[in-house]
Design a protein around this motif. Structure first.
Motif, PDB file in Angstrom:
ATOM      1  N   SER A  74       0.828  -1.203   0.000  1.00 53.70           N
ATOM      2  CA  SER A  74       0.000   0.000   0.000  1.00 53.70           C
ATOM      3  C   SER A  74       0.861   1.251   0.000  1.00 53.70           C
ATOM      4  CB  SER A  74      -0.919   0.004   1.227  1.00 53.70           C
ATOM      5  OG  SER A  74      -1.825  -1.077   1.169  1.00 53.70           O
ATOM      6  N   ALA A  75       1.931   1.220   0.785  1.00 53.59           N
ATOM      7  CA  ALA A  75       2.835   2.369   0.842  1.00 53.59           C
ATOM      8  C   ALA A  75       3.531   2.573  -0.494  1.00 53.59           C
ATOM      9  CB  ALA A  75       3.865   2.161   1.951  1.00 53.59           C
ATOM     10  N   ALA A  76       3.896   1.465  -1.154  1.00 49.48           N
ATOM     11  CA  ALA A  76       4.597   1.564  -2.430  1.00 49.48           C
ATOM     12  C   ALA A  76       3.701   2.119  -3.523  1.00 49.48           C
ATOM     13  CB  ALA A  76       5.138   0.194  -2.841  1.00 49.48           C
ATOM     14  N   SER A  77       2.409   1.779  -3.477  1.00 47.40           N
ATOM     15  CA  SER A  77       1.477   2.259  -4.499  1.00 47.40           C
ATOM     16  C   SER A  77       1.150   3.731  -4.328  1.00 47.40           C
ATOM     17  CB  SER A  77       0.177   1.445  -4.458  1.00 47.40           C
ATOM     18  OG  SER A  77      -0.556   1.747  -3.277  1.00 47.40           O
ATOM     19  N   GLY A  78       1.348   4.256  -3.115  1.00 45.42           N
ATOM     20  CA  GLY A  78       1.056   5.650  -2.838  1.00 45.42           C
ATOM     21  C   GLY A  78      -0.406   5.927  -2.600  1.00 45.42           C
ATOM     22  N   GLU A  79      -1.248   4.895  -2.604  1.00 50.42           N
ATOM     23  CA  GLU A  79      -2.687   5.083  -2.451  1.00 50.42           C
ATOM     24  C   GLU A  79      -3.155   4.921  -1.010  1.00 50.42           C
ATOM     25  OE1 GLU A  79      -4.424   6.240  -4.787  1.00 50.42           O
ATOM     26  OE2 GLU A  79      -2.983   6.034  -6.395  1.00 50.42           O
ATOM     27  N   GLY A  80      -2.532   4.007  -0.262  1.00 46.95           N
ATOM     28  CA  GLY A  80      -2.942   3.787   1.121  1.00 46.95           C
ATOM     29  C   GLY A  80      -4.256   3.040   1.184  1.00 46.95           C
ATOM     30  N   LEU A  81      -5.298   3.689   1.736  1.00 44.53           N
ATOM     31  CA  LEU A  81      -6.605   3.060   1.898  1.00 44.53           C
ATOM     32  C   LEU A  81      -7.559   3.481   0.774  1.00 44.53           C
ATOM     33  CD1 LEU A  81      -6.936   3.643   5.725  1.00 44.53           C
ATOM     34  CD2 LEU A  81      -6.473   1.460   4.609  1.00 44.53           C
ATOM     35  N   VAL A  82      -8.412   2.551   0.353  1.00 46.78           N
ATOM     36  CA  VAL A  82      -9.371   2.841  -0.701  1.00 46.78           C
ATOM     37  C   VAL A  82     -10.754   2.362  -0.270  1.00 46.78           C
ATOM     38  CG1 VAL A  82      -7.717   2.766  -2.605  1.00 46.78           C
ATOM     39  CG2 VAL A  82      -8.813   0.644  -1.842  1.00 46.78           C
ATOM     40  N   ASN A  83     -11.789   3.020  -0.798  1.00 43.95           N
ATOM     41  CA  ASN A  83     -13.159   2.577  -0.587  1.00 43.95           C
ATOM     42  C   ASN A  83     -13.453   1.433  -1.546  1.00 43.95           C
ATOM     43  OD1 ASN A  83     -13.695   4.509   1.376  1.00 43.95           O
ATOM     44  ND2 ASN A  83     -14.304   6.036  -0.130  1.00 43.95           N
ATOM     45  N   VAL A  84     -14.022   0.357  -1.032  1.00 46.01           N
ATOM     46  CA  VAL A  84     -14.242  -0.846  -1.830  1.00 46.01           C
ATOM     47  C   VAL A  84     -15.730  -1.191  -1.853  1.00 46.01           C
ATOM     48  CG1 VAL A  84     -13.696  -3.294  -2.097  1.00 46.01           C
ATOM     49  CG2 VAL A  84     -11.950  -1.720  -1.239  1.00 46.01           C
ATOM     50  N   TYR A  85     -16.270  -1.381  -3.071  1.00 46.43           N
ATOM     51  CA  TYR A  85     -17.663  -1.783  -3.275  1.00 46.43           C
ATOM     52  C   TYR A  85     -17.632  -3.155  -3.934  1.00 46.43           C
ATOM     53  CZ  TYR A  85     -18.147   3.189  -2.454  1.00 46.43           C
ATOM     54  OH  TYR A  85     -18.050   4.444  -1.905  1.00 46.43           O
ATOM     55  N   ARG A  86     -18.196  -4.143  -3.269  1.00 46.97           N
ATOM     56  CA  ARG A  86     -18.028  -5.529  -3.703  1.00 46.97           C
ATOM     57  C   ARG A  86     -19.387  -6.222  -3.846  1.00 46.97           C
ATOM     58  NH1 ARG A  86     -14.515  -6.578  -0.345  1.00 46.97           N
ATOM     59  NH2 ARG A  86     -12.631  -6.799  -1.633  1.00 46.97           N
ATOM     60  N   GLY A  87     -19.564  -6.947  -4.959  1.00 45.27           N
ATOM     61  CA  GLY A  87     -20.787  -7.711  -5.143  1.00 45.27           C
ATOM     62  C   GLY A  87     -21.453  -7.386  -6.472  1.00 45.27           C
ATOM     63  N   THR A  88     -22.792  -7.417  -6.478  1.00 46.87           N
ATOM     64  CA  THR A  88     -23.579  -7.148  -7.680  1.00 46.87           C
ATOM     65  C   THR A  88     -24.479  -5.942  -7.418  1.00 46.87           C
ATOM     66  OG1 THR A  88     -23.574  -9.469  -8.367  1.00 46.87           O
ATOM     67  CG2 THR A  88     -25.315  -8.069  -9.256  1.00 46.87           C
ATOM     68  N   GLY A  89     -24.374  -4.952  -8.289  1.00 48.28           N
ATOM     69  CA  GLY A  89     -25.149  -3.726  -8.119  1.00 48.28           C
ATOM     70  C   GLY A  89     -24.522  -2.585  -8.894  1.00 48.28           C
ATOM     71  N   LYS A  90     -24.956  -1.372  -8.584  1.00 48.76           N
ATOM     72  CA  LYS A  90     -24.485  -0.186  -9.296  1.00 48.76           C
ATOM     73  C   LYS A  90     -23.888   0.830  -8.330  1.00 48.76           C
ATOM     74  CE  LYS A  90     -28.293   0.944 -11.550  1.00 48.76           C
ATOM     75  NZ  LYS A  90     -29.163   1.576 -12.579  1.00 48.76           N
ATOM     76  N   VAL A  91     -22.973   1.650  -8.867  1.00 46.95           N
ATOM     77  CA  VAL A  91     -22.370   2.746  -8.107  1.00 46.95           C
ATOM     78  C   VAL A  91     -22.445   4.002  -8.972  1.00 46.95           C
ATOM     79  CG1 VAL A  91     -20.297   3.648  -6.990  1.00 46.95           C
ATOM     80  CG2 VAL A  91     -20.791   1.187  -6.909  1.00 46.95           C
ATOM     81  N   LEU A  92     -22.911   5.096  -8.373  1.00 48.29           N
ATOM     82  CA  LEU A  92     -22.943   6.399  -9.047  1.00 48.29           C
ATOM     83  C   LEU A  92     -21.808   7.230  -8.476  1.00 48.29           C
ATOM     84  CD1 LEU A  92     -24.756   7.693 -11.206  1.00 48.29           C
ATOM     85  CD2 LEU A  92     -26.069   8.749  -9.355  1.00 48.29           C
ATOM     86  N   MET A  93     -20.913   7.680  -9.352  1.00 50.76           N
ATOM     87  CA  MET A  93     -19.660   8.273  -8.867  1.00 50.76           C
ATOM     88  C   MET A  93     -19.381   9.599  -9.565  1.00 50.76           C
ATOM     89  SD  MET A  93     -15.981   6.315  -8.641  1.00 50.76           S
ATOM     90  CE  MET A  93     -15.726   6.259 -10.402  1.00 50.76           C
ATOM     91  N   ALA A  94     -18.980  10.607  -8.768  1.00 53.38           N
ATOM     92  CA  ALA A  94     -18.568  11.897  -9.303  1.00 53.38           C
ATOM     93  C   ALA A  94     -17.130  11.782  -9.815  1.00 53.38           C
ATOM     94  CB  ALA A  94     -18.658  12.981  -8.234  1.00 53.38           C
ATOM     95  N   PRO A  95     -16.784  12.448 -10.918  1.00 47.78           N
ATOM     96  CA  PRO A  95     -15.422  12.332 -11.461  1.00 47.78           C
ATOM     97  C   PRO A  95     -14.376  12.974 -10.573  1.00 47.78           C
ATOM     98  CG  PRO A  95     -16.672  13.976 -12.676  1.00 47.78           C
ATOM     99  CD  PRO A  95     -17.646  13.295 -11.760  1.00 47.78           C
ATOM    100  N   VAL A  96     -14.765  13.990  -9.812  1.00 55.21           N
ATOM    101  CA  VAL A  96     -13.836  14.648  -8.887  1.00 55.21           C
ATOM    102  C   VAL A  96     -14.554  14.934  -7.582  1.00 55.21           C
ATOM    103  CG1 VAL A  96     -12.465  15.734 -10.704  1.00 55.21           C
ATOM    104  CG2 VAL A  96     -14.415  16.953  -9.777  1.00 55.21           C
ATOM    105  N   ILE A  97     -13.795  15.076  -6.520  1.00 57.40           N
ATOM    106  CA  ILE A  97     -14.347  15.480  -5.235  1.00 57.40           C
ATOM    107  C   ILE A  97     -14.369  16.994  -5.220  1.00 57.40           C
ATOM    108  CG2 ILE A  97     -14.096  15.383  -2.734  1.00 57.40           C
ATOM    109  CD1 ILE A  97     -12.525  12.806  -3.090  1.00 57.40           C
ATOM    110  N   LYS A  98     -15.544  17.588  -5.032  1.00 52.57           N
ATOM    111  CA  LYS A  98     -15.677  19.045  -5.075  1.00 52.57           C
ATOM    112  C   LYS A  98     -14.810  19.689  -3.988  1.00 52.57           C
ATOM    113  CE  LYS A  98     -18.564  19.225  -8.464  1.00 52.57           C
ATOM    114  NZ  LYS A  98     -18.174  19.819  -9.761  1.00 52.57           N
ATOM    115  N   GLY A  99     -14.190  20.792  -4.365  1.00 47.24           N
ATOM    116  CA  GLY A  99     -13.384  21.527  -3.410  1.00 47.24           C
ATOM    117  C   GLY A  99     -11.937  21.080  -3.379  1.00 47.24           C
ATOM    118  N   ILE A 100     -11.607  20.001  -4.157  1.00 46.64           N
ATOM    119  CA  ILE A 100     -10.236  19.494  -4.180  1.00 46.64           C
ATOM    120  C   ILE A 100      -9.697  19.666  -5.593  1.00 46.64           C
ATOM    121  CG2 ILE A 100      -8.763  17.470  -3.929  1.00 46.64           C
ATOM    122  CD1 ILE A 100     -10.609  16.453  -1.812  1.00 46.64           C
ATOM    123  N   VAL A 101      -8.557  20.296  -5.708  1.00 47.53           N
ATOM    124  CA  VAL A 101      -7.924  20.495  -7.017  1.00 47.53           C
ATOM    125  C   VAL A 101      -6.531  19.922  -7.007  1.00 47.53           C
ATOM    126  CG1 VAL A 101      -9.256  22.541  -7.569  1.00 47.53           C
ATOM    127  CG2 VAL A 101      -7.129  22.808  -6.325  1.00 47.53           C
TER     128      VAL A 101
END
Length: 256
Positions: free
Chosen positions: A229-256
């Motif tokens: 995880s440290a080598a990838s530089g990502e650390g922790l990630v949100n994980v959605y697992r199974g069968t279904g749908k996810v609606l996702m914004a392309p960017v987090i508002k307020g972060i550039v």
């Protein structure tokens, strides 16, 4: 008997979407502008920063609202608290305290018209049946829904998803068949919809705004080990697992 003129039929107003009892309108120009605000109004219009409003036809369905969202009503409209006894009041108060939503969401029934407060946010209309009858919402999105839909508190699959993922431990879940009305900082045209079939989605950040209730949501290390995880530089990630749908914004508002 009532007639509404110079509202949705005004040539400055555009109907964006209609679904179930909801109609979403958008003001194409802000005509109530003083000279001191003219430049701001001009650039807001150029950047699609416009007032939007929801009109509800109660003859098609009763409506449950986020507290304080009503602007005006006309015709046969009755407002109730939607509370069915002390047990229901306790359940709703508890759900509101852990999800950050208003504990009591008023319900409006009748055959008249209900108009919600204008907002500069984008309005999303979602048919919960398209999400296999269950959808989980990120904090602050709920605006209104068909009163036949049921609200529930959804707890994360593990405690780490709240502590490590910079998220709350609980979310608002909506179940049943009906139309859901959400307020989003991101327009529908930019939202990414991902359909999983016994698969996994990993997101670095809180970009997901809604997901199927059938999915397991956890926070995990991006790699199999702490070193990975440290080598990838990502650390922790949100994980959605199974069968279904996810609606996702392309960017987090307020972060550039």
């Amino acid at each position: 008997m009532y007639t509404i003129r110079n509202f949705a039929d005004n040539d400055d107003i555009k109907t964006l979407m209609e679904m179930g009892p909801f109609k979403v309108i958008e003001y194409q120009r802000d005509l109530s502008v003083m000279p001191s605000d003219a430049m701001l109004a001009y650039y807001c219009n150029e950047m699609n920063v416009r007032k939007r409003q929801v009109i509800c036809d109660l003859s098609k369905a009763g409506i449950t609202l986020q507290a304080g969202a009503m602007q005006w009503t006309v015709g046969d409209v009755k407002a109730t608290t939607g509370v069915k006894g002390m047990g229901d009041l306790f359940t709703k108060a508890l759900r509101g305290s852990v999800t950050g939503e208003s504990a009591i969401k008023p319900e409006y029934v009748g055959s008249g018209t209900l108009v919600l407060e204008p907002t500069y946010k984008h309005i999303l209309l979602i048919d919960v049946a398209d999400w296999n009858g269950s959808i989980v919402l990120d904090d602050g999105l709920f605006l209104a829904c068909d009163s036949r839909l049921k609200h529930k508190t959804v707890m994360r699959s593990n405690f780490s998803s709240a502590v490590a993922g910079n998220e709350g431990l609980f979310n608002l879940g909506i179940q049943g068949n009906g139309i859901l009305c959400l307020e989003s900082e991101c327009p529908r045209e930019e939202l990414i919809e991902i359909t999983l079939e016994n698969d996994v989605l990993k997101v670095d950040g809180n970009n997901a705004i809604a997901w199927s209730g059938s999915l397991d949501f956890t926070v995990e290390r991006s790699g199999k080990t702490l070193v990975g995880s440290a080598a990838s530089g990502e650390g922790l990630v949100n994980v959605y697992r199974g069968t279904g749908k996810v609606l996702m914004a392309p960017v987090i508002k307020g972060i550039v």
